[in-house]
Write an enzyme that holds these catalytic residues in place. Sequence first.
Site, mmCIF file in Angstrom:
data_model
loop_
_atom_site.group_PDB
_atom_site.id
_atom_site.type_symbol
_atom_site.label_atom_id
_atom_site.label_comp_id
_atom_site.label_asym_id
_atom_site.label_seq_id
_atom_site.Cartn_x
_atom_site.Cartn_y
_atom_site.Cartn_z
ATOM 1 C CB SER A 127 -0.952 0.238 1.304
ATOM 2 O OG SER A 127 -1.704 1.380 1.304
ATOM 3 C CE1 TYR A 138 -3.342 -1.766 5.609
ATOM 4 C CE2 TYR A 138 -2.933 0.443 4.863
ATOM 5 C CZ TYR A 138 -3.478 -0.830 4.722
ATOM 6 O OH TYR A 138 -3.691 -1.256 3.480
#
Length: 334
Positions: free
Chosen positions: A165, A191
């Site tokens: 990501s 994350y």
Amino acid sequence: MDKANWERTPQWPLNTGYGPRTTAEEVIGNIDLNGKTAIVTGGYAGLGLEVSRVLAKAGARIIVPARSLQKAEAAVASIPGVELAELDLADPVSIDRFAHTFERSGRPLHILVNCAGIMATSEQRDGRGYELQFATNHLGHFQLTARLWPALERANGARVVSVSSGAHRLGGINFEDLNFLSQPYDKWKAYGQSKTATALFALELDKKGAAHHVRAFSVHPGTIVTDLSRHLSDDEMKAMGALDEQGQRTITKMTSEHKTIPEGAATIVWCAVSKQLDGKGGVYCQNVDIAQPVPKERIHEPGIPGVFPWAMDIQAAERLWQLSEKLTGVSFQI
């Protein structure tokens, strides 16, 4: 070729002719995947479902691991021949059970897409006490890939595609406090750390696997509205440009970063099948190309495409691999 002779693929665009609006179907084109087997984690929802559909349409045999078989059955009903099996990436026993069942079939594994994941969750830990986003997004896939290694070798030309990501920009691996024991938990830092780990895993796996004809890639698919955002508030979605005036969760402005699901799946499929990547690996990709490196000084520029230094650091990748073996108790038989 052995690991010592591994030649790192330059982290630089190939000018593929594709772009941010390219779809997964456009990437697959007339490629024939008959006789190929693919496992797609998270292959029953969002990006994973589109990847499963497109690979199956090209003739590949698709296996989709899922925590909820009932939910997965309904989602993949329109894809012919999909095999479903139970798998919980946060449960080491479940991972071993799934991999052992596949290994007993004796089949080669040509494509492994590590697509499943969680994002920006509240502070949670798995049964071993590991921070849940890191445990699920990285450690779970690390163990799964290790257990499937013999099948990847049997393919004599396999690819492992791990979905990272752009959130890797939020930071590297905090090796001193991986599980947020000495610092306040931050769901975005956690994350970002897990997605940096995903990129580093692909880098080291490619270095170790190239001699065995297993190449690995990491992918930033873009900002896409899927069930991955279920833990985010409406305010957070609005700030991301993913909430319309009616309060519906949808992309409100299409940019090179914001994509539809077919567009978001395109880079994943490209890494899995494109001949443009033959003989290459270990790179971070986006917009259906190898991404360009971004200097750390540009960290505060919002939306800048590319990959930051800590996600392509060979020494950090080696250290993470050793730590992952220790934390999981699992080693690759390479």
